[in-house]
Design an enzyme around this catalytic site. Structure first.
Site, PDB file in Angstrom:
ATOM      1  N   SER A  55      64.741  17.183  39.071  1.00  0.00           N
ATOM      2  CA  SER A  55      63.417  17.699  38.512  1.00  0.00           C
ATOM      3  C   SER A  55      62.335  16.734  38.994  1.00  0.00           C
ATOM      4  CB  SER A  55      63.548  17.618  36.837  1.00  0.00           C
ATOM      5  OG  SER A  55      63.599  16.348  36.446  1.00  0.00           O
ATOM      6  N   ASN A 114      61.869  18.641  42.927  1.00  0.00           N
ATOM      7  CA  ASN A 114      62.005  20.178  43.172  1.00  0.00           C
ATOM      8  C   ASN A 114      60.722  20.899  43.089  1.00  0.00           C
ATOM      9  OD1 ASN A 114      61.287  20.214  40.490  1.00  0.00           O
ATOM     10  ND2 ASN A 114      62.997  21.285  39.938  1.00  0.00           N
ATOM     11  N   HIS A 150      70.297  25.518  43.664  1.00  0.00           N
ATOM     12  CA  HIS A 150      70.905  25.811  42.367  1.00  0.00           C
ATOM     13  C   HIS A 150      72.248  25.538  42.304  1.00  0.00           C
ATOM     14  CE1 HIS A 150      67.039  28.294  41.766  1.00  0.00           C
ATOM     15  NE2 HIS A 150      66.643  27.013  41.579  1.00  0.00           N
ATOM     16  N   ASN A 181      65.606  30.649  38.157  1.00  0.00           N
ATOM     17  CA  ASN A 181      65.724  29.272  38.513  1.00  0.00           C
ATOM     18  C   ASN A 181      66.042  28.353  37.251  1.00  0.00           C
ATOM     19  OD1 ASN A 181      63.673  30.548  40.320  1.00  0.00           O
ATOM     20  ND2 ASN A 181      63.635  28.424  41.331  1.00  0.00           N
ATOM     21  N   PRO A 182      66.981  27.639  37.392  1.00  0.00           N
ATOM     22  CA  PRO A 182      67.957  27.004  36.367  1.00  0.00           C
ATOM     23  C   PRO A 182      67.117  25.678  35.497  1.00  0.00           C
ATOM     24  CG  PRO A 182      69.047  26.433  38.347  1.00  0.00           C
ATOM     25  CD  PRO A 182      67.772  27.144  38.730  1.00  0.00           C
TER      26      PRO A 182
END
Length: 494
Positions: free
Chosen positions: A88, A91, A433, A477-478
């Site tokens: 995170s 990204n 992902h 997107n996860p």
């Protein structure tokens, strides 16, 4: 390492781990948070969301290679964050709430208690801390993209806070404030000096193996700086590659594989490292007759969702729209590029091919064997082909077609389904992902690694909370889903 007594140890300060640790510490628990990388707190490349490319391939990126893919592109490199905030922090900050359809699929697969209503409080925890906003919605190119979409039955839609993503085109939402990245560390841990006795953050500390007593109860972790122990649960949040490898190095995993590497087996779990999921994609791009207004932070502002069959309950094709020519995997094959252009990257929203993560060695410094088995299920190649054809139909519409000078790749001579499939797989990429390698499921599911309470089967005081618990891939997107998993894990522990 000085002797400290902790209630909990969180291993991996990524998208989920930062949130697990912060929520436990705020509740008064004494928490050790262990991260192999450095802090992100004063790193402008990590904090300024427009500078993410500076981190790719750097010391802050594990930059994992994959094994040869007979049906796909073997040159794909998987960027994974080695820094506080994990991936995170490096990204492209695209944020989605998990579609209800996917959560309901999880429940049907045995993840009882993970339906849309069950996870709503955990999502609110995330969304109250993580700020979301779109790119400026005044871009002539995106306006013409939306207008072209209307002509083929893809209306403009607002993707947030929808949980039922339907066919259409809309502006992406990003977890950012202006240019400030809203990673899990920024949103939940910063400033780091706010934490007194409740949270101790160990950066540049590599987890080597879990510590288990004679009763298979986890009580700590062996690191490159010594052992760290706790009186309650150890929570593994190292991601889809590193969570299963940490378990396997600790003797938890497929018995035959561990025995082949002379690792003493503490708990046979066949599912550890299996069920590797991803969003494979391909790329189609056009050169433009003029520069595209660059209002998007990461040269991405919109996305397209479509169904290959109108009777499907949800879209099965997702395309991210790039306001630049993304040629990472096409250029090595000799396809042309251009200074001014745009790209569409059709990806398989719920790919059916599954792969595995295995150890090459018991040595923690030897990278794992990562085999996605891309396109081994023909459905995935079919979706790529349909996505490429959809992109061409869209771009052929007015007013969008007025931007086009020429198709760069695959080129107008590539027209049949077989030709598109061969091209699409040859230059295939990933939306980065990886998921599913310690999947969550029912107690009687022999392929499940963790229970719906995220407890590792056969081991006391050990939980896993990150993307590896996905039973099935979700259609967006996860990253926010992974953050939700962190918040949910904290709920269980508290």
């Amino acid at each position: 390492m000085k002797n400290q007594q902790f209630d909990h140890i969180v291993i991996g300060a990524g998208s989920a781990g930062c949130i697990v640790a912060a929520q436990l510490a705020r509740a008064g628990k004494r928490v050790a948070l262990i991260e192999a990388g450095k802090s992100d707190e004063h790193n402008q490349d990590a904090l300024d969301a427009s500078r993410w490319k500076n981190l790719v391939g750097s010391e802050h990126d594990y930059d994992y290679r994959i094994v040869d893919q007979p049906l796909g592109n073997s040159s794909i490199r998987h960027t994974r964050g080695r820094i506080l905030g994990g991936t995170s922090s490096i990204n492209t900050i695209i944020g989605w709430r998990t579609p209800d359809y996917d959560l309901e699929t999880w429940v049907e697969s045995g993840a009882i208690g993970w339906g849309p209503q069950d996870v709503s409080a955990a999502f609110e925890t995330v969304l109250n801390a993580v700020h979301l906003e779109t790119s400026p919605q005044n871009n002539a190119f995106h306006d013409d993209m939306m207008a072209a979409g209307e002509r083929i039955g893809l209306p403009q839609i607002d993707f947030y806070p929808k949980t039922a993503v339907q066919p259409g085109i809309g502006y992406l939402y990003f977890n950012k404030k202006g240019k400030l990245r809203q990673s899990s560390s920024v949103a939940f841990l910063h400033p780091l000096d706010q934490w007194a006795d409740t949270l101790t953050i160990f950066t540049q500390t590599q987890a080597l193996r879990l510590l288990l007593d004679e009763n298979n109860t986890a009580y700590g972790v062996e690191t490159n700086h010594g052992n760290i122990t706790c009186t309650s649960d150890v929570i593994v949040c190292c991601g889809a590659f590193d969570s299963p490898t940490l378990l396997m190095r600790s003797g938890i995993g497929p018995e035959a594989h561990l025995q082949a590497l002379n690792i003493p087996v503490r708990q046979h779990l066949s599912g550890v490292g299996s069920n590797l999921l991803d969003h494979p994609d391909s790329m189609i791009a056009w050169e433009t007759v003029k520069p595209i207004p660059q209002t998007d932070l990461n040269a991405m502002g919109t996305a397209v969702f479509a169904k290959t069959d109108p009777n499907l309950p949800v879209p099965d094709v997702m395309c991210h729209v790039g306001t630049a020519v993304f040629d990472t995997y096409t250029k090595p094959h000799g396809y042309p590029t251009a200074m001014h252009g745009f790209s569409l990257s059709p990806n398989v929203a719920r790919a059916r091919s599954t792969g595995s993560v295995r150890l090459q060695s018991a040595d923690p410094n030897v990278p794992p064997l990562i085999d996605f088995q891309y396109f081994t299920d023909p459905y995935d190649a079919f979706i790529l082909v349909e996505g490429l054809k959809l992109a061409r139909r869209l771009v052929a519409q007015s007013p969008l077609k007025a931007w086009v000078k020429r198709e760069l790749f695959p080129g107008e001579s590539v027209v049949t389904d077989d030709e598109l499939s061969a091209y699409g797989r040859k230059v295939a990429g990933t939306v980065y992902h990886p998921a599913g390698t310690c999947k969550m499921g029912a107690v009687d599911d022999e392929t499940a690694v963790v229970s719906p309470k995220l407890k590792v089967k056969g081991i006391e005081n050990l939980r896993v909370a990150d993307a590896c618990i996905f039973p099935t891939m979700i259609g967006v997107n996860p990253n926010l889903t992974i953050m939700m998993i962190g918040a949910r894990c904290a709920e269980f522990l508290l």
